[in-house]
Motif scaffolding. Structure first.
Motif, PDB file in Angstrom:
ATOM      1  N   THR A 119       0.940  -1.278  -0.115  1.00 20.03           N
ATOM      2  CA  THR A 119       0.259  -0.009  -0.007  1.00 20.03           C
ATOM      3  C   THR A 119       0.677   1.270   0.315  1.00 20.03           C
ATOM      4  OG1 THR A 119      -0.327   0.466   2.271  1.00 20.03           O
ATOM      5  CG2 THR A 119      -1.758  -0.986   0.823  1.00 20.03           C
ATOM      6  N   ASP A 120       2.152   0.956  -0.358  1.00 20.38           N
ATOM      7  CA  ASP A 120       2.750   2.013  -0.702  1.00 20.38           C
ATOM      8  C   ASP A 120       2.826   3.539  -1.046  1.00 20.38           C
ATOM      9  OD1 ASP A 120       6.555   2.961   0.244  1.00 20.38           O
ATOM     10  OD2 ASP A 120       6.262   3.661  -1.899  1.00 20.38           O
ATOM     11  N   THR A 121       2.661   4.610  -0.484  1.00 21.79           N
ATOM     12  CA  THR A 121       2.359   5.440  -1.214  1.00 21.79           C
ATOM     13  C   THR A 121       3.984   6.673  -1.646  1.00 21.79           C
ATOM     14  OG1 THR A 121       1.248   6.698   0.111  1.00 21.79           O
ATOM     15  CG2 THR A 121       0.078   5.340  -0.811  1.00 21.79           C
ATOM     16  N   ALA A 122       4.689   6.168  -1.043  1.00 24.95           N
ATOM     17  CA  ALA A 122       5.483   7.239  -0.655  1.00 24.95           C
ATOM     18  C   ALA A 122       6.426   8.289  -1.899  1.00 24.95           C
ATOM     19  CB  ALA A 122       7.050   6.475   0.373  1.00 24.95           C
ATOM     20  N   GLN A 123       6.008   7.521  -3.003  1.00 25.91           N
ATOM     21  CA  GLN A 123       6.926   7.713  -4.270  1.00 25.91           C
ATOM     22  C   GLN A 123       7.349   9.160  -4.624  1.00 25.91           C
ATOM     23  OE1 GLN A 123       6.262   5.962  -8.055  1.00 25.91           O
ATOM     24  NE2 GLN A 123       6.771   7.128  -9.177  1.00 25.91           N
ATOM     25  N   LYS A 124       5.312   9.764  -4.305  1.00 24.86           N
ATOM     26  CA  LYS A 124       5.573  11.070  -4.532  1.00 24.86           C
ATOM     27  C   LYS A 124       6.607  11.500  -3.849  1.00 24.86           C
ATOM     28  CE  LYS A 124       2.221  15.010  -4.346  1.00 24.86           C
ATOM     29  NZ  LYS A 124       0.536  15.239  -4.253  1.00 24.86           N
ATOM     30  N   PHE A 125       6.660  11.746  -2.589  1.00 27.65           N
ATOM     31  CA  PHE A 125       7.512  12.232  -1.620  1.00 27.65           C
ATOM     32  C   PHE A 125       8.971  12.548  -2.151  1.00 27.65           C
ATOM     33  CE2 PHE A 125      10.805  11.390   1.505  1.00 27.65           C
ATOM     34  CZ  PHE A 125      10.602  13.040   2.434  1.00 27.65           C
ATOM     35  N   LEU A 126       9.772  11.013  -2.829  1.00 27.99           N
ATOM     36  CA  LEU A 126      10.865  10.265  -3.382  1.00 27.99           C
ATOM     37  C   LEU A 126      11.345  11.062  -3.752  1.00 27.99           C
ATOM     38  CD1 LEU A 126      10.919   7.382  -1.742  1.00 27.99           C
ATOM     39  CD2 LEU A 126      12.290   8.783  -0.842  1.00 27.99           C
ATOM     40  N   ASP A 127       9.579  11.468  -4.971  1.00 25.29           N
ATOM     41  CA  ASP A 127      10.133  13.044  -6.116  1.00 25.29           C
ATOM     42  C   ASP A 127      10.184  14.280  -5.891  1.00 25.29           C
ATOM     43  OD1 ASP A 127      10.220  10.573  -7.622  1.00 25.29           O
ATOM     44  OD2 ASP A 127       8.301  10.966  -8.673  1.00 25.29           O
ATOM     45  N   GLY A 128      10.094  15.210  -4.809  1.00 22.69           N
ATOM     46  CA  GLY A 128      10.698  15.983  -4.030  1.00 22.69           C
ATOM     47  C   GLY A 128      11.386  16.129  -3.131  1.00 22.69           C
ATOM     48  N   THR A 129      12.062  14.844  -2.158  1.00 26.41           N
ATOM     49  CA  THR A 129      13.456  15.184  -1.765  1.00 26.41           C
ATOM     50  C   THR A 129      14.102  13.604  -1.487  1.00 26.41           C
ATOM     51  OG1 THR A 129      13.859  16.044   0.857  1.00 26.41           O
ATOM     52  CG2 THR A 129      12.416  14.820   0.654  1.00 26.41           C
ATOM     53  N   SER A 130      15.952  13.555  -0.632  1.00 26.96           N
ATOM     54  CA  SER A 130      15.984  12.187  -1.081  1.00 26.96           C
ATOM     55  C   SER A 130      15.964  11.851   0.567  1.00 26.96           C
ATOM     56  CB  SER A 130      17.047  12.479  -1.626  1.00 26.96           C
ATOM     57  OG  SER A 130      17.667  13.167  -1.274  1.00 26.96           O
ATOM     58  N   ALA A 131      15.718  10.656   0.749  1.00 25.44           N
ATOM     59  CA  ALA A 131      16.061   9.513   2.183  1.00 25.44           C
ATOM     60  C   ALA A 131      17.319   9.084   1.722  1.00 25.44           C
ATOM     61  CB  ALA A 131      14.939   9.293   2.417  1.00 25.44           C
ATOM     62  N   GLY A 132      18.142   9.434   1.245  1.00 20.43           N
ATOM     63  CA  GLY A 132      19.186   8.040   1.744  1.00 20.43           C
ATOM     64  C   GLY A 132      20.050   8.128   1.996  1.00 20.43           C
ATOM     65  N   SER A 133      21.479   8.148   1.645  1.00 26.16           N
ATOM     66  CA  SER A 133      23.187   8.122   2.394  1.00 26.16           C
ATOM     67  C   SER A 133      23.708   7.674   1.347  1.00 26.16           C
ATOM     68  CB  SER A 133      23.714   6.947   3.364  1.00 26.16           C
ATOM     69  OG  SER A 133      23.426   5.677   2.821  1.00 26.16           O
ATOM     70  N   GLY A 134      23.778   8.575   0.062  1.00 26.76           N
ATOM     71  CA  GLY A 134      24.994   8.186  -0.540  1.00 26.76           C
ATOM     72  C   GLY A 134      24.786   9.790  -0.758  1.00 26.76           C
ATOM     73  N   PRO A 135      26.976   9.906  -1.462  1.00 21.36           N
ATOM     74  CA  PRO A 135      27.412  10.969  -1.671  1.00 21.36           C
ATOM     75  C   PRO A 135      26.274  12.567  -2.131  1.00 21.36           C
ATOM     76  CG  PRO A 135      27.759  10.080  -3.261  1.00 21.36           C
ATOM     77  CD  PRO A 135      26.763   9.353  -2.954  1.00 21.36           C
ATOM     78  N   PHE A 136      24.934  12.500  -2.815  1.00 23.00           N
ATOM     79  CA  PHE A 136      24.308  13.423  -3.117  1.00 23.00           C
ATOM     80  C   PHE A 136      22.542  13.352  -2.959  1.00 23.00           C
ATOM     81  CE2 PHE A 136      28.072  13.424  -6.354  1.00 23.00           C
ATOM     82  CZ  PHE A 136      28.350  14.593  -6.713  1.00 23.00           C
ATOM     83  N   VAL A 137      22.592  14.416  -2.400  1.00 23.05           N
ATOM     84  CA  VAL A 137      20.618  14.200  -2.057  1.00 23.05           C
ATOM     85  C   VAL A 137      20.344  15.120  -3.139  1.00 23.05           C
ATOM     86  CG1 VAL A 137      21.045  14.604   0.681  1.00 23.05           C
ATOM     87  CG2 VAL A 137      20.585  16.742  -1.015  1.00 23.05           C
ATOM     88  N   LEU A 138      19.191  14.655  -3.075  1.00 23.86           N
ATOM     89  CA  LEU A 138      18.331  15.317  -5.103  1.00 23.86           C
ATOM     90  C   LEU A 138      18.220  16.627  -4.446  1.00 23.86           C
ATOM     91  CD1 LEU A 138      16.253  15.068  -7.371  1.00 23.86           C
ATOM     92  CD2 LEU A 138      13.946  14.157  -6.145  1.00 23.86           C
TER      93      LEU A 138
END
Length: 530
Positions: A193-212
């Motif tokens: 039932t995940d609906t997080a894609q819209k959020f992740l298209d506007g900001t990032s929630a990772g640990s990589g060298p860059f952020v969106l």
């Protein structure tokens, strides 16, 4: 632990296919201040977009993989240009001798972009989220894999069958680890039932060298350096702009004019004489350009016959097709590209008599075949429109009528994925560095089903695919992949044609642009030349 023999089996299925290597300028992608590219400035990359989202759990396209690689980290990685041997990313691992149980231990002290620690719960959530989303493109990568938290730093993976390639699979950027607390707060779930894609298209929630920073799927993507990053790929640029430039000629003009520093889609002719100040290296990519003939009578009608594919295989003049591909390209010898375990040593040679006999056996009597293909996404610099025109002309000489039906990538992708193309021109690239990546062409599997080819259409080839997937002995594994490739060339509904060259050109202001057959290019590896 895996024995040395079993570890080498993973490397046998991989190939180092790497080398160092829209719109035009004047927009917000311009360099910083004085136009220099010293550390802390902006890096500008031109490429033809194939990206639908910044959510790694839904991303499964070349540009999307490159984006996910920059923003999210995976448990497993590869070192520089070497994809033959998986190495620890966020975690190290051990495996049992049967390759059915893998235990991963997270590196200490690693954090997400908000400074919070990366824990086993984040890994389990990230991967179970993908498993729970039936419509997630990378969902199939984790089929038959059970993922569980052992403790705060340990994760156990159990597989239904031997899965030697699991570490290589886990290096796919689509399996990037997200901050579970943040994603759950914004609609993330593991139950479908995940609906997080819209959020992740506007900001990032990772640990990589860059952020969106910003995401515009039609024009450009902007990244900024992750101030909390504490891995081993410290970004050399504060800002990265990835621009959607669909025409390779425009990419070349931008590079020569100093409006970009990296051009990812130049063709062989364009890189033949770039001149001073520009660098390029051309290598065969891991991608295969192929034709598919749909085997569903609902889609292809009375032309749903593998003999039609056989006829087309032998009707084509492959050296003439390769003229359109240029530097670095080679003929595809089968659905497994040259250099991968089990690849055939030689491709098909034109044989018009055999082609006409196959057409007659398929019941072809002059019907028009509509060839569908994306017309705005060059693969390794190969433009699909002139390629389709040459295929059309060659098949006409063999007595087959072809109507061209081009469409934008985004439009045509739906038809391809949903299996509604009767006759399609497409490409397939490796999802991970192992020959198992090409088994989906088999009947009843991912690409096979896109061509309407069910498992019961050819039980023998389906069995060969299953045997190759479960083999653990290195010699038996190679033999199984070879048998699969041979059978597919003889009786499959696909016509592998070209492994295009990959030409990544850069200005003399930057260095470190490395082509990778899984994630295109690791942006964090690019640094100012000085």
């Amino acid at each position: 632990m895996l024995s040395t023999l079993r570890k080498s089996a993973i490397a046998l299925g991989a190939v180092a296919l790497l080398a160092i290597t829209g719109c035009s300028g004047g927009n917000s992608a311009n360099n910083s201040g004085d136009g220099s590219n010293a550390a802390g400035g902006s890096l500008v990359i031109d490429t033809a977009f194939s990206v639908e989202t910044a959510d790694p759990g839904h991303s499964y396209d070349p540009t999307g993989n490159m984006l996910a690689k920059a923003i999210y980290e995976t448990l497993v990685d590869f070192k520089g240009s070497d994809v033959s041997t998986p190495i620890p990313g966020l975690a190290s691992w051990e495996a049992n001798d049967g390759a059915t149980e893998f235990t991963f231990t997270l590196e200490e002290g690693r954090v997400f972009s908000d400074g919070s620690p990366i824990e086993a719960k984040d890994v389990v959530f990230s991967l179970q989220r993908i498993q729970g989303m039936a419509d997630a493109k990378p969902n199939f990568l984790l089929t038959g894999v059970t993922i569980e938290e052992v403790d705060a730093t340990t994760i156990r993976f159990t597989t239904e069958t031997p899965l030697l390639q699991l570490p290589a699979i886990l290096a796919n950027p689509a399996l990037g680890i997200v901050n579970s607390d943040v994603v759950i707060e914004n609609g993330g779930t593991t139950d479908g039932t995940d609906t997080a894609q819209k959020f992740l298209d506007g900001t990032s929630a990772g640990s990589g060298p860059f952020v969106l920073d910003t995401l515009d799927l039609s024009s450009q993507i902007v990244l900024t350096a992750n101030e909390e990053y504490n891995g081993d790929e410290e970004p050399a640029f504060d800002r990265v702009v990835i621009r959607n430039v669909s025409e390779s000629a425009t990419q070349l003009a931008n590079l020569k004019g100093g409006d970009s520093m990296v051009a990812m889609d130049l063709n062989g002719d364009q890189v033949a004489g770039l001149g001073d100040g520009l660098t390029v290296d051309s290598v065969p990519s891991g991608q295969t350009i192929f034709l598919l003939l749909n085997q569903s009578s609902e889609i292809a009608g009375d032309l749903a016959d593998v003999k039609l594919a056989e006829g087309i295989r032998y009707a084509l003049d492959y050296p003439a097709l390769l003229e359109l591909a240029g530097a670095g390209s080679v003929q595809a010898t089968g659905v497994i590209p040259p250099g991968f375990e089990g690849a055939l040593p030689e491709g098909v040679t034109q044989d018009l008599d055999r082609a006409k006999a196959a057409f007659a056996e398929a019941g072809y009597t002059g019907q028009t075949l509509k060839l569908q293909f994306p017309n705005d996404y060059p693969v390794g610099g190969v433009e699909f429109t002139p390629l389709a025109e040459r295929i059309q002309a060659q098949l006409k000489d063999a007595g087959v009528n072809v109507e061209l039906a081009p469409a934008p990538f985004a439009t045509e992708l739906d038809a391809y994925v949903n299996g509604t193309e009767g006759f399609g021109l497409w490409f397939w690239g490796p999802d991970y560095a192992d020959s198992a990546n090409f088994l989906p062409f088999g009947p009843g599997l991912k690409v096979g089903l896109r061509s309407g080819w069910a498992a019961d259409a050819n039980p023998e080839i389906a069995g060969l695919a299953a045997g190759a997937a479960s083999a653990t002995d290195p010699e038996q594994r190679t033999a199984a992949f070879t048998a699969f490739a041979e059978a597919m060339q003889a009786e499959g509904p696909f016509v592998p044609m070209i492994v295009p060259g990959r030409n990544i050109a850069t200005s003399d202001q930057v260095t470190g642009a490395v082509y990778n057959s899984v994630w295109e290019m690791d942006i964090a590896e690019i640094t100012p030349a000085d």
